[in-house]
Structures are given as structure tokens and as C-alpha cells.
Design a protein around this motif. Structure first.
Motif, PDB file in Angstrom:
ATOM      1  N   HIS A 154      -7.051   9.981 -16.379  1.00 57.66           N
ATOM      2  CA  HIS A 154      -8.388  10.446 -15.991  1.00 57.66           C
ATOM      3  C   HIS A 154      -8.641  10.179 -14.511  1.00 57.66           C
ATOM      4  O   HIS A 154      -9.186  11.033 -13.790  1.00 57.66           O
ATOM      5  N   ARG A 155      -8.226   9.008 -14.023  1.00 56.54           N
ATOM      6  CA  ARG A 155      -8.422   8.666 -12.609  1.00 56.54           C
ATOM      7  C   ARG A 155      -7.626   9.594 -11.707  1.00 56.54           C
ATOM      8  O   ARG A 155      -8.132  10.079 -10.685  1.00 56.54           O
ATOM      9  N   LEU A 156      -6.378   9.864 -12.071  1.00 57.09           N
ATOM     10  CA  LEU A 156      -5.546  10.757 -11.269  1.00 57.09           C
ATOM     11  C   LEU A 156      -6.096  12.178 -11.256  1.00 57.09           C
ATOM     12  O   LEU A 156      -6.131  12.844 -10.213  1.00 57.09           O
ATOM     13  N   VAL A 205       3.094   5.988  -2.902  1.00 56.60           N
ATOM     14  CA  VAL A 205       4.242   6.747  -3.409  1.00 56.60           C
ATOM     15  C   VAL A 205       4.188   6.823  -4.924  1.00 56.60           C
ATOM     16  O   VAL A 205       4.452   7.874  -5.529  1.00 56.60           O
ATOM     17  N   ASN A 206       3.815   5.721  -5.552  1.00 60.73           N
ATOM     18  CA  ASN A 206       3.715   5.688  -7.006  1.00 60.73           C
ATOM     19  C   ASN A 206       2.651   6.653  -7.508  1.00 60.73           C
ATOM     20  O   ASN A 206       2.860   7.395  -8.480  1.00 60.73           O
ATOM     21  N   SER A 207       1.511   6.694  -6.822  1.00 63.46           N
ATOM     22  CA  SER A 207       0.426   7.599  -7.211  1.00 63.46           C
ATOM     23  C   SER A 207       0.826   9.058  -7.029  1.00 63.46           C
ATOM     24  O   SER A 207       0.532   9.909  -7.876  1.00 63.46           O
ATOM     25  N   LEU A 208       1.516   9.350  -5.915  1.00 68.23           N
ATOM     26  CA  LEU A 208       1.961  10.727  -5.676  1.00 68.23           C
ATOM     27  C   LEU A 208       2.946  11.170  -6.748  1.00 68.23           C
ATOM     28  O   LEU A 208       2.916  12.316  -7.202  1.00 68.23           O
ATOM     29  N   GLY A 209       3.831  10.248  -7.147  1.00 70.56           N
ATOM     30  CA  GLY A 209       4.784  10.573  -8.202  1.00 70.56           C
ATOM     31  C   GLY A 209       4.087  10.884  -9.518  1.00 70.56           C
ATOM     32  O   GLY A 209       4.476  11.808 -10.242  1.00 70.56           O
ATOM     33  N   GLN A 267       0.824  -1.211   0.000  1.00 78.77           N
ATOM     34  CA  GLN A 267       0.000   0.000   0.000  1.00 78.77           C
ATOM     35  C   GLN A 267       0.855   1.257   0.000  1.00 78.77           C
ATOM     36  O   GLN A 267       0.552   2.235  -0.683  1.00 78.77           O
ATOM     37  N   ARG A 268       1.942   1.240   0.775  1.00 80.83           N
ATOM     38  CA  ARG A 268       2.850   2.394   0.796  1.00 80.83           C
ATOM     39  C   ARG A 268       3.487   2.603  -0.567  1.00 80.83           C
ATOM     40  O   ARG A 268       3.619   3.736  -1.044  1.00 80.83           O
TER      41      ARG A 268
END
Length: 273
Positions: free
Chosen positions: A47-49, A10-14, A5-6
Motif C-alpha cells: 500500500h505504501r509503495l 535501491v531496495n524501494s526501487l526494486g 539511505q542509498r
């Protein structure tokens, strides 16, 4: 939160950061397709981001729902960052003093990697200096505040600025890479930069670098005014003023000047008109 999950967070924030970096001063609004092309993300991912960033206020969407722009939340966070910036708190009385001594407009800037970002401005006929709430970036290769910072960066940073393009704003703008390198060397030798109407016509500027506790140049302070007032004969006195002011701010931030340099600095005097 699990390790997986972490990692996903981190991947999504990047990825969100990559989307934010798609926007520039010239590209204030972008379509989903443009963002997808610039990031390389699949359409569904982009689109999701964007939907998530819109929900938290980082992104806003036009009424026609075809174009996106940066959200107000980013401005609020940026303003909060500046309000808590040690540089602004420590520099404010010195910005006011420099404006009084020079009789000219004073700017305080920080370096964002490609631009000098204004965080304070003081004019003689205004009240106490304050945060520049409309955050603006100035080219570092053709402004006094920018050149005072760029001259003390590593070679890779200078080459990155050159690679980004040296646009001519006036007939005095330095657009030749070798000439710019020579200008940076001259700036380091003087200890202050000079903008001879290179960014705006009939506007000259003198600036000096501000260092953090480790000695790295991350900001600058300048005086600027009409070319008839910021004349060649007046530059040496203004140069002394901005250097002394910049050094004083640097020391307040924890920098310790080399012994010989500290001894060579004499108290500034009011700049002759």
C-alpha cells in the motif's frame, strides 16, 4: 546520502519495479490484494509503495479506489525513450524505402525478452514513418518480426519463451516446442523468418534480424501483407530485401558484417508482385 539511505532507495526501487511487472496486457487492473499476492509484500508495504507510485504518476487508481492500473507517466517515459532510440532515428529512411520497394506494410520491432515490441510502422499510402505511439507487443514465436529475433537468441531465452506457453492463434501456429526449435534453426540458416499466417489468418510476413554494435540481435524489420500477395513464389525476393535492409540498419548502428557475409549481399531489387 548515506550508504544506508542509498541501500534503502535501491531496495524501494526494486520493489516498485516488481509491482509494475505484476501488470500485463491481460491484467490491466489489479486490486491491492492481487498485487500483494503476486509480489509477496506485506499489505502495508504494498500500500505504501502504491501510494508513492501514484504520487509520481507511475500508477493510477480507479474512482472506486479498489483497483490500480499503470499510469500515464510510464507511457510518456516510454514515448520519450523511443523518440531518443538510435534504432528509430537510423532506421526511419530504410523503413520508408523498404515499404516503397516491397509495396507492403513494414514494421520495426525491438525485443523485450518475451515479445517483439512495435516501434515503427509504414504503409505505402501513408506519410513518412513515425513512432508507433500505442506500444504493442507481439508474440515472438509466431510472428515474422518475433521469429527473426528469437532465432538468434541463446538457448535459455528460447526455452523461457517456450515455458511461457505457445498459444495457438491460428491453425498454422507452431505450438510444439521441438517444431519451434527446428523452425528457429531453419530461420538462422535462411537469414530471415517467415510467418505463414501463424498469428493472423491470411496474413504472411517476412522479417530479418537487426544487430547492435556488438553483433547481438535486439530488433527486426519485416514486410507483411495478405497471403495472396506474400506468396511462396515471392518469398525469396522479399527475403533478400529484408535482409539487406536489416543489415544496412545494423551497420548504421555500428555493426560490422563478417567479410564473407558482406560480399554475399547483392543490392536489393523491387519485389515482384
Amino acid at each position: 546520502m548515506t550508504r544506508t539511505q542509498r541501500k534503502d532507495l535501491v531496495n524501494s526501487l526494486g520493489k516498485m519495479a516488481s509491482i509494475l511487472q505484476c501488470f500485463t496486457k491481460h491484467d490491466r487492473t489489479l486490486t491491492l490484494g492481487m498485487i500483494q499476492a503476486r509480489t509477496g509484500y506485506p499489505k502495508a508495504t504494498a500500500h505504501r509503495l502504491l501510494a508513492t507510485m501514484k504520487e509520481i504518476g507511475f500508477i493510477e487508481q480507479d474512482r472506486d479506489r479498489e483497483r490500480y492500473r499503470l499510469g500515464l507517466k510510464l507511457f510518456e517515459l516510454g514515448s520519450l525513450y523511443l523518440a531518443n532510440l538510435d534504432l528509430h532515428r537510423e532506421a526511419q529512411p530504410h523503413v520508408d524505402r523498404l515499404a516503397k520497394l516491397s509495396g507492403e506494410v513494414v514494421h520495426l520491432c525491438i525485443f523485450d525478452g518475451l515479445h517483439a515490441v512495435f516501434v515503427d510502422r509504414k504503409e505505402m499510402d501513408s506519410g513518412p514513418s513515425s513512432l508507433v505511439m500505442t506500444i504493442e507487443g507481439a508474440p515472438v514465436y509466431c510472428t515474422g518480426v518475433g521469429k527473426a529475433i528469437l532465432a538468434f537468441q541463446d538457448e535459455a531465452t528460447l526455452e523461457r519463451v517456450i515455458a511461457a506457453g505457445l498459444k495457438a492463434f491460428t491453425e498454422n501456429t507452431i505450438v510444439d516446442p521441438q517444431r519451434l526449435r527446428e523452425e528457429m534453426a531453419a530461420t538462422r540458416k535462411r537469414g530471415h523468418s517467415i510467418d505463414w499466417s501463424e498469428h493472423q489468418r491470411n496474413l504472411n510476413c517476412v522479417a530479418a534480424p537487426i544487430r547492435n554494435a556488438s553483433g547481438s540481435v535486439f530488433a527486426s524489420i519485416s514486410v507483411s501483407g495478405p497471403a495472396e500477395r506474400i506468396s511462396p513464389a515471392r518469398i525469396p525476393v522479399l527475403g533478400e530485401l529484408v535482409i539487406e535492409t536489416a543489415d544496412t540498419i545494423s551497420r548504421a548502428l555500428g555493426w560490422t558484417a563478417p567479410a564473407k557475409q558482406a560480399e554475399s549481399r547483392s543490392p536489393p531489387r523491387a519485389a515482384a508482385s
